[in-house]
Enzyme design. Structure first.
Site, PDB file in Angstrom:
ATOM      1  N   GLY A 249       0.726  -1.123   0.076  1.00 57.82           N
ATOM      2  CA  GLY A 249      -0.017   0.039   0.200  1.00 57.82           C
ATOM      3  C   GLY A 249       0.752   1.292  -0.048  1.00 57.82           C
ATOM      4  N   GLU A 291       3.966  -7.019   0.854  1.00 60.73           N
ATOM      5  CA  GLU A 291       3.210  -7.083  -0.377  1.00 60.73           C
ATOM      6  C   GLU A 291       3.109  -6.028  -1.154  1.00 60.73           C
ATOM      7  OE1 GLU A 291      -0.128 -10.917   0.753  1.00 60.73           O
ATOM      8  OE2 GLU A 291      -0.686  -8.853   0.382  1.00 60.73           O
ATOM      9  N   PRO A 292       4.216  -5.697  -1.995  1.00 58.96           N
ATOM     10  CA  PRO A 292       4.111  -4.146  -2.848  1.00 58.96           C
ATOM     11  C   PRO A 292       3.552  -4.742  -4.146  1.00 58.96           C
ATOM     12  CG  PRO A 292       6.395  -5.248  -2.698  1.00 58.96           C
ATOM     13  CD  PRO A 292       5.384  -6.046  -1.671  1.00 58.96           C
ATOM     14  N   ARG A 331      -9.077   4.304 -14.132  1.00 56.65           N
ATOM     15  CA  ARG A 331      -8.822   4.524 -12.678  1.00 56.65           C
ATOM     16  C   ARG A 331      -9.417   6.153 -12.755  1.00 56.65           C
ATOM     17  NH1 ARG A 331      -4.222   5.348 -10.800  1.00 56.65           N
ATOM     18  NH2 ARG A 331      -4.779   4.891  -8.887  1.00 56.65           N
ATOM     19  N   TYR A 335     -11.893   6.419  -9.539  1.00 54.57           N
ATOM     20  CA  TYR A 335     -11.411   6.937  -8.261  1.00 54.57           C
ATOM     21  C   TYR A 335     -10.836   8.390  -8.278  1.00 54.57           C
ATOM     22  CZ  TYR A 335     -10.182   1.984  -7.834  1.00 54.57           C
ATOM     23  OH  TYR A 335     -10.262   0.471  -7.600  1.00 54.57           O
ATOM     24  N   CYS A 362     -18.262   5.820 -26.206  1.00 53.69           N
ATOM     25  CA  CYS A 362     -19.509   6.579 -26.275  1.00 53.69           C
ATOM     26  C   CYS A 362     -20.152   6.642 -24.764  1.00 53.69           C
ATOM     27  CB  CYS A 362     -20.647   5.793 -27.093  1.00 53.69           C
ATOM     28  SG  CYS A 362     -22.272   6.656 -27.235  1.00 53.69           S
ATOM     29  N   TYR A 391      -2.632  -1.072 -12.503  1.00 52.73           N
ATOM     30  CA  TYR A 391      -3.938  -0.975 -12.629  1.00 52.73           C
ATOM     31  C   TYR A 391      -4.434  -0.379 -13.718  1.00 52.73           C
ATOM     32  CZ  TYR A 391      -3.410  -2.670  -7.588  1.00 52.73           C
ATOM     33  OH  TYR A 391      -3.210  -3.352  -6.690  1.00 52.73           O
TER      34      TYR A 391
END
Length: 432
Positions: A249, A291-292, A331, A335, A362, A391
């Site tokens: 994270g 966990e990168p 993204r 977000y 569209c 991502y």
């Protein structure tokens, strides 16, 4: 240097990535086009691997959280760099298997593993299941028992941390679809169930508090809570938890307004907190797993587009329309994620034009960014969006029946295709 040192401008005024001219690559492969600097990914893997071992001991293991960017070559790179991997679906497991990734270094995540997922993972010999909930614990226990094996597991625990990031990517708080919360007592319940369950070996606990976090404090708080919980398990159950997975994270610099994180220093700071907490509670330091995902691959990437039109609406806004959009990068729509963009064929020119970057779908929400300061564009220009390694490809879709772009890897200035461009025939391959 633009945002990161591997982005630069050459003597022709063109944007370069890893020494390669992006305008030439756009001409060679067409657009939209995903680019990745392999050397950047490998350096990031080594930073995590070396920092983890230095801070936590030789048995510490960073896992590549492969949902950030998943294709066969990525797993080969992770294997060569001595990483473990975090897979969250049968498709990711299948890709890892195709790449020849060592199954014993795979951690299988997910909050709803199907029976087929469980069986396929056990057929592969996946080293560790990260079990999310009691129903899944029962399913894993039953399947392992029926096979006469003992499956190594971690339990996903929610420590109740608010990392002050976007709500949609907060996963460590109590009200979450992931894991069992400590404060409700459910975490201790599932620990006790796992200790007594047949066919499983409870090796450790896992937590993950969210994504794109720039402050170390939430990680330190989570580490303290998790170590305290390890101590509670020891006192209440007489059971030693041997492994603690602290998740990933750490944030990535997408724009000039974002901070740059020294990942090695951050890992060292977290290690000091974990060590002190273990000493305080009188327990041995467990094996630490990290966990990168984003922080290994995001900065390595760029996406190239061709400008189709420039629309200026007086007293409202300017639109730059490109030949990609939310199918290759959802993204911003999801977000409102911020990016740096520029005209790659005039990268040294002043950014004197403010515009919204619009995709070709569209769909009114098909945008890549708003109020972007960029060089004045014209039809045919190559537009680059930077830091798209995480991502983007992995979340890409065929919305509006648009084929996904290829992925081209750059290493020491040389380019190679690692994922082919989809064709219209690919789009209808499964139609009947």
């Amino acid at each position: 240097m633009i945002i990161h040192e591997h982005f630069d401008i050459n003597e022709n005024g063109h944007l370069t990535l890893g020494g390669a001219d992006t305008v030439s690559l756009a001409e060679k492969y067409g657009t939209p086009l995903y680019l990745l600097d392999e050397n950047v990914i490998r350096r990031a893997c080594r930073t995590y691997r070396e920092a983890a071992r230095k801070s936590f001991g030789e048995d510490a293991l960073p896992l590549y959280a492969s949902k950030a960017l998943c294709f066969t070559e990525m797993y080969r790179i992770a294997a060569e760099e001595g990483m473990g991997i975090d897979c969250v679906s049968g498709g990711e497991l299948y890709t890892a298997k195709r790449a020849g990734f060592p199954a014993e270094r795979i951690y299988f995540h997910g909050n709803n593993k199907t029976q087929k997922d469980i069986c396929d993972a056990m057929d592969m010999g996946v080293g560790t299941f990260v079990v999310d909930n009691p129903d899944e614990l029962s399913a894993v226990s039953e399947e392992a028992t029926s096979r006469g094996i003992t499956q190594r597991i971690l339990l996903r625990i929610t420590p109740g941390i608010d990392p002050h990031t976007h709500r949609a990517v907060v996963t460590g708080n109590v009200d979450s679809k992931f894991g069992s919360a400590i404060v409700t007592g459910q975490a201790m319940e599932i620990v006790k169930a796992a200790i007594s369950a047949r066919g499983v070996d409870l090796a450790g606990l896992h937590c993950h508090i969210g994504s794109q976090i720039f402050d170390i404090e939430p990680f330190e708080d989570a580490a303290k809570i998790m170590v305290s919980f390890l101590s509670d398990i020891k006192k209440e159950c007489g059971y030693d938890i041997r492994e603690l997975n602290l998740g990933g994270g750490l944030g990535v610099k997408y724009t000039e307004y974002d901070r740059e994180i020294d990942y090695a220093s951050a890992i060292s700071e977290i290690a000091n907190i974990v060590s002190c907490a273990c000493n305080e509670h009188g327990i041995e330091l467990p094996r630490i797993i990290l966990e990168p995902g984003r922080s290994l691959v995001a900065a390595a990437g760029a996406t190239l587009y061709t400008v189709g039109s420039v629309k200026c609406i007086p007293h409202f806004r300017n639109y730059i329309s490109v030949d990609g959009g939310m199918p290759d990068n959802p993204r911003y729509a999801l977000y409102q994620s911020q990016y740096t963009a520029l005209i790659a064929n005039r990268a040294s020119a002043p950014r004197d034009f403010c515009a919204t970057l619009a995709g070709r779908c569209c769909e009114s929400g098909d945008l890549l960014g708003e109020n972007i300061k960029i060089q004045t564009p014209k039809r045919g220009d190559v537009l680059a969006v930077l830091v798209t390694g995480a991502y983007n490809y992995s979340m890409a879709s065929n919305y509006n029946r648009i084929p996904r772009p290829p992925v081209v890897m750059i290493k020491d200035g040389e380019d190679r295709v690692v994922v082919k461009r989809e064709t219209y025939e690919d789009l209808v391959r499964n139609d009947v």
